[in-house]
Design an enzyme around this catalytic site. Structure first.
Site, PDB file in Angstrom:
ATOM      1  N   HIS A  43       0.577  -1.528   0.193  1.00  0.00           N
ATOM      2  CA  HIS A  43       0.396  -0.264  -0.581  1.00  0.00           C
ATOM      3  C   HIS A  43       0.990   0.954   0.054  1.00  0.00           C
ATOM      4  CE1 HIS A  43      -3.237  -2.631   0.295  1.00  0.00           C
ATOM      5  NE2 HIS A  43      -3.429  -2.721   1.037  1.00  0.00           N
TER       6      HIS A  43
ATOM      7  N   HIS B  77      -9.802   1.899   0.470  1.00  0.00           N
ATOM      8  CA  HIS B  77      -9.550   0.642   1.410  1.00  0.00           C
ATOM      9  C   HIS B  77     -10.786   0.420   2.250  1.00  0.00           C
ATOM     10  CE1 HIS B  77      -7.962  -3.132   2.931  1.00  0.00           C
ATOM     11  NE2 HIS B  77      -6.432  -3.171   2.939  1.00  0.00           N
TER      12      HIS B  77
ATOM     13  N   GLU C 192     -11.444  -3.865  -3.058  1.00  0.00           N
ATOM     14  CA  GLU C 192     -10.656  -3.021  -3.330  1.00  0.00           C
ATOM     15  C   GLU C 192     -10.433  -2.092  -5.260  1.00  0.00           C
ATOM     16  OE1 GLU C 192      -7.098  -3.600  -1.360  1.00  0.00           O
ATOM     17  OE2 GLU C 192      -7.814  -4.615   0.132  1.00  0.00           O
TER      18      GLU C 192
HETATM   19  C1  BGC Z   1      -4.369  -6.775   1.624  1.00  0.00           C
HETATM   20  C2  BGC Z   1      -4.351  -7.361   3.389  1.00  0.00           C
HETATM   21  C3  BGC Z   1      -4.275  -6.233   4.447  1.00  0.00           C
HETATM   22  C4  BGC Z   1      -4.862  -5.624   4.272  1.00  0.00           C
HETATM   23  C5  BGC Z   1      -4.481  -4.076   5.407  1.00  0.00           C
HETATM   24  C6  BGC Z   1      -5.363  -5.661   2.163  1.00  0.00           C
HETATM   25  O1  BGC Z   1      -5.194  -4.873   0.996  1.00  0.00           O
HETATM   26  O2  BGC Z   1      -4.326  -7.728   1.287  1.00  0.00           O
HETATM   27  O3  BGC Z   1      -3.030  -8.380   3.374  1.00  0.00           O
HETATM   28  O4  BGC Z   1      -3.809  -6.887   6.030  1.00  0.00           O
HETATM   29  O5  BGC Z   1      -4.613  -4.672   3.528  1.00  0.00           O
HETATM   30  O6  BGC Z   1      -3.644  -3.831   5.071  1.00  0.00           O
END
Ligand code: BGC
Length: 365
Positions: free
Chosen positions: A116, A187, A323
């Site tokens: 991210h 998210h 997402e």
């Molecule tokens: C990821 C997860 C993660 C979450 C929070 C998601 O987009 O795929 O593995 O735990 O985001 O970071």
């Protein structure tokens, strides 16, 4: 904010509880939009975050987003609740990629990988409030050349609009002065039954218009190209409860449930319906459409201990995220021409995702 008095009590409380000073010594700024049906959506300049979404149900306002209601909890939560994610959503393997013969090492924040956007991703920034009205709000961010190791100065805006048709439309625009991979997403975690302690997202029925998904290793990094969903628990082409095939596949067992990218059918620059979710009693439905080629279905497998609004913490599977994004690790897979995340210098980045809600006392269509 003005006219707070017409908002649900929970939204008024959110504005009050979020008071105080953020890490940069300034208060957070919250904006609540309300449409003619009485649906509300609340946003915050920290992380350009979607903080709350309420639907005016017969029993009162129903909160359908997971979220926090204090600044302390906002900084504490590691679940990326409702934030804007950038420069690159999801994982980049080994936090590195090559571009035009040059190797880039970017910020590592999940073991050796970049997740991210890195340690100081866009979710950690104070965004500028560029423009707003009673219908929409626009946030802007300048990410300098070299930010988290990524090349070029990238200017982005995120525009949230609450439509009269009960949708939250998220539009992303950006331009970078060098070539750079860019994949922005929100998210948000949803629970259409309402954000209460006992709710479990696996009770929702879900349809995803995707023939293929991307297998991963235990750290979430793709291990191959996309594979067909047919004859696996990943097949949501016909609506089914998330619970039905939960943990059925080895791929799910690796990561405690669904945490995988789907390659959406009919990708195009148009916004397409890609997913639709119902509550078990069919009183609320959410349709998702996007211009992005892919979406990560994440069933909140690691939510345990994440602070929540009110008292206490979320439990695993309290909500699901959908997402919209380029496929994870696309910068290392130029052969995935259907997921070309490379934003060319001085060209426009533009993507849209729409989360549209339908609710009534009767069955949703
Ligand atoms: C990821 C997860 C993660 C979450 C929070 C998601 O987009 O795929 O593995 O735990 O985001 O970071």
């Amino acid at each position: 904010m003005s006219v707070l008095r017409s908002y649900p009590d929970s939204v008024k409380a959110l504005h009050e509880n979020m008071q105080g000073l953020a890490n940069d010594g300034r208060p957070a700024r919250l904006i609540t939009l309300c449409n003619a049906s009485g649906m509300t959506a609340t946003f915050m300049d920290l992380g350009a975050t979607w903080l709350s979404c309420t639907l005016p149900m017969a029993e009162g306002a129903r909160e359908v987003l997971l979220g926090v209601d204090t600044l302390a909890a906002f900084y504490q939560q590691a679940g990326y609740l409702g934030v804007t994610v950038g420069r690159f959503a999801n994982r980049i393997n080994n936090a590195q990629f090559s571009l035009h013969g040059k190797d880039y090492s970017i910020s590592k924040n999940q073991g050796v990988h970049c997740l991210h956007g890195g340690v100081e991703g866009f979710n950690r920034r104070r965004w500028t409030l560029v423009e707003w009205s009673d219908r929409y709000v626009v946030y802007g961010l300048r990410s300098p050349d070299g930010d988290q190791g990524f090349p070029g100065q990238l200017d982005v805006t995120v525009r949230y609009e609450l439509t009269q048709a009960n949708g939250v439309e998220i539009s992303y625009h950006g331009v970078c002065d060098q070539d750079c991979p860019v994949s922005l997403t929100n998210h948000a975690y949803f629970n259409l039954q309402g954000d209460t302690a006992e709710m479990d997202c696996r009770d929702h029925e879900l349809l995803i218009d995707a023939d293929a998904y991307l297998p991963i290793d235990a750290s979430g990094v793709p291990i191959s190209g996309c594979v067909p969903v047919v004859k696996s628990g990943f097949d949501f082409r016909v609506k089914k409860p998330i619970r039905q095939d939960f943990l059925k596949d080895e791929q799910q067992q690796l990561v405690g449930g669904y945490d995988h990218a789907y390659l959406l059918n009919q990708p195009s620059q148009r916004v397409n319906l890609v997913s639709s979710v119902n509550t078990p009693d069919q009183t609320v439905k959410m349709n998702v459409s996007t211009s992005m080629p892919s979406a990560q279905l994440y069933t909140g497998n690691f939510l345990d201990g994440c602070p929540r609004r009110g008292e206490g913490c979320y439990k695993n599977h309290a909500g699901f995220a959908f997402e919209t994004q380029y496929l994870p690790d696309s910068p290392n897979h130029p052969e995935w021409t259907f997921s070309n995340s490379l934003l060319k210098a001085n060209k426009a980045y533009h993507h849209k995702t729409l989360y549209e809600f339908v609710w009534h006392g009767l069955k949703a269509q």
